[in-house]
Design an enzyme around this catalytic site. Structure first.
Site, PDB file in Angstrom:
ATOM      1  CE  LYS A 103      -2.821   2.638   3.297  1.00  0.00           C
ATOM      2  NZ  LYS A 103      -1.735   3.593   3.646  1.00  0.00           N
ATOM      3  CG  ASN A 104       2.789   2.533   3.451  1.00  0.00           C
ATOM      4  OD1 ASN A 104       1.614   2.922   3.392  1.00  0.00           O
ATOM      5  ND2 ASN A 104       3.373   2.248   4.597  1.00  0.00           N
ATOM      6  NE  ARG A 107      -0.789  12.589   6.153  1.00  0.00           N
ATOM      7  CZ  ARG A 107      -0.894  13.783   6.729  1.00  0.00           C
ATOM      8  NH1 ARG A 107      -2.045  14.142   7.277  1.00  0.00           N
ATOM      9  NH2 ARG A 107       0.117  14.605   6.763  1.00  0.00           N
ATOM     10  CB  CYS A 125      -4.433   6.557  10.219  1.00  0.00           C
ATOM     11  SG  CYS A 125      -5.133   5.264   9.177  1.00  0.00           S
ATOM     12  CG  ASP A 140       2.810   1.198   9.509  1.00  0.00           C
ATOM     13  OD1 ASP A 140       1.837   1.776  10.005  1.00  0.00           O
ATOM     14  OD2 ASP A 140       3.542   1.728   8.660  1.00  0.00           O
ATOM     15  CB  VAL A 166       8.024   6.214  13.825  1.00  0.00           C
ATOM     16  CG1 VAL A 166       7.647   6.738  12.445  1.00  0.00           C
ATOM     17  CG2 VAL A 166       9.288   5.352  13.744  1.00  0.00           C
TER      18      VAL A 166
END
Length: 440
Positions: free
Chosen positions: A24-25, A98, A122, A312, A334
């Site tokens: 996804k990232n 975003r 989020c 994550d 982070v």
């Protein structure tokens, strides 16, 4: 907030196989990179997730042709003729993601202007966009604030500048890369993020004709070129999803084979997984994760930028640590606001306390800022079913893991948020033997 609800009857080990596709990232960023050329680009291994749909809509709104073969996971993008849409057309996507801030660089190169809607995502920390905008302004963009977003324009070709990141932010690194590859001159980006997803974006840009050198000291040099070309690329696997399913196997005393999981991007996770007592084997097609039947062991964890333990992975691992013997300490370095999800875990029977102090091995940038960024987990504690409201993407999946590990029935509300980053998670739960019922 989504009204989707999942009834979970937990206490049953998850066993079986799931597949993970592209990260996804990374995928959404590669889709944006396609705007840097008029030629067609083809991206493979693309997951069916909401972020892909949001970016596809944004691309189409700007005039790009987008075709997505969901079964084969192949996305074709042709941005031959672009235009700046009516701001209200873009605003309807405001709050969904975003990603729109990353459209700025490519659109300034192609159209000399860009409109950026208010940003969503989020709520796990401040995640400011000020640095993104500063980079664009340093390169020559002019900013004008509008009621629902920002209008950026460039009177001439963007001009390269030195960029230093005080913290290796993934988003700021991506912004600089996308803005600099067609800029006039050489950009020196120091303090850059070097996550696998960043390196795969660099792979894409290099295939397009960009000139990019990455040094071992987190310095990236980008020599601007006059034009770029289309690309064909297969996205790297989603290491976050793979780690989430691994933690689900650990928390439920299960056995899950993650097809598509890759060892090279998960080294720090695999070390922690083994230290806590989990077992895994790696083959050419994926990774098998399982609970060996022995008591899990507590341990300290400190999140960090790559190659450290990824933030994550922290939330699903905390769920697994509620079942480990002794006291575990987790220091989040982070994001400053990533332990809100532990309130629901405590309601289910976990013993987790959060602290403002840095309880890890070193003082971090949140140490004197009064953020609750350290957690102490006392285990093992049996979990019981509860009524849970999903707070965000990763916290939501972690709540789902807790519900699957808990005895009794849980009602998980707002579950549809998980669609943002986990492909076909309902089907995957069914394939693993989970006793769940999903309603919208």
């Amino acid at each position: 907030m989504s009204q989707a609800v999942m009834k979970v009857r937990g206490g049953k080990p998850l066993r079986g196989e799931v597949s993970v596709r592209g990260a996804k990232n990374f995928v959404s960023k590669a889709m944006v990179a396609a705007l840097l050329t008029k030629e067609t680009s083809v991206l493979r291994n693309v997951p069916l997730i909401r972020d892909v749909d949001v970016v596809s809509q944004l691309l189409r709104a700007h005039g790009a042709e987008v075709d997505y073969n969901q079964d084969e996971g192949v996305l074709t993008i042709t941005p031959a003729e672009l235009h700046l849409p009516d701001p209200f057309e873009i605003d309807r996507l405001a709050g969904s993601s975003r990603i729109p801030i990353l459209f700025a660089g490519p659109l300034l190169h192609r159209l000399s202007e860009a409109y950026i809607p208010d940003l969503g995502g989020c709520h796990i920390g401040d995640r400011p966009v000020d640095f993104h905008l500063q980079v664009l302004e340093d390169f020559g963009a002019i900013r004008e604030e509008k009621e629902f977003g920002l209008h950026l324009r460039a009177a001439r070709r963007l001009k390269a500048k030195k960029v230093h990141l005080p913290y290796p932010s993934v988003g700021a690194t991506e912004q600089t890369l996308l803005a600099s590859v067609l800029a006039d001159g050489i950009t020196e980006l120091s303090g850059a993020a070097v996550e696998p997803e960043i390196m795969d974006l660099i792979n894409v840009l290099q295939k397009m004709g960009a000139l990019i050198d990455v040094n071992t000291d987190r310095t990236i040099h980008i020599e601007g070129v006059r034009e770029l070309h289309g690309f064909q690329h297969t996205a790297l696997a989603d290491r976050i999803e793979a780690g989430s399913w691994a933690c689900a196997a650990l928390a439920t005393r299960g056995d899950i084979y993650v097809r598509g999981g890759k060892q090279d991007s998960m080294t720090s996770f695999l070390n922690i997984f083994r230290k806590v007592g989990g077992e895994f084997t790696v083959d050419d097609d994926g990774i098998r994760f399982w609970h060996p039947g022995r008591p899990l062991q507590s341990l300290p964890i400190e999140t960090g930028v790559h190659p450290g333990f990824m933030t994550d992975w922290q939330q699903p691992m905390v769920v697994a640590l509620t079942q480990a013997e002794g006291v575990s300490i987790v220091h989040e370095t982070v994001y400053e606001n990533r332990f809100g999800f532990t309130e629901a875990l405590n309601q289910m029977g976990a013993h987790i306390q959060v602290y403002r102090e840095c309880l890890g091995g070193k003082q971090c940038r949140f140490g004197l800022e009064n953020f609750y960024h350290s957690a102490v987990i006392q285990g093992p504690t049996p979990l019981a079913g509860a009524d849970i409201l999903v707070p965000d993407l990763r916290g939501g999946f972690s709540h789902l893991i807790a519900a699957l590990a808990a005895e009794g029935e849980s009602t998980v509300r707002g579950i549809d948020i998980i669609n943002r980053g986990y492909e076909h998670f309902n089907r995957k739960l069914a394939a693993l033997g989970a006793d769940v019922e999903y309603t919208e």
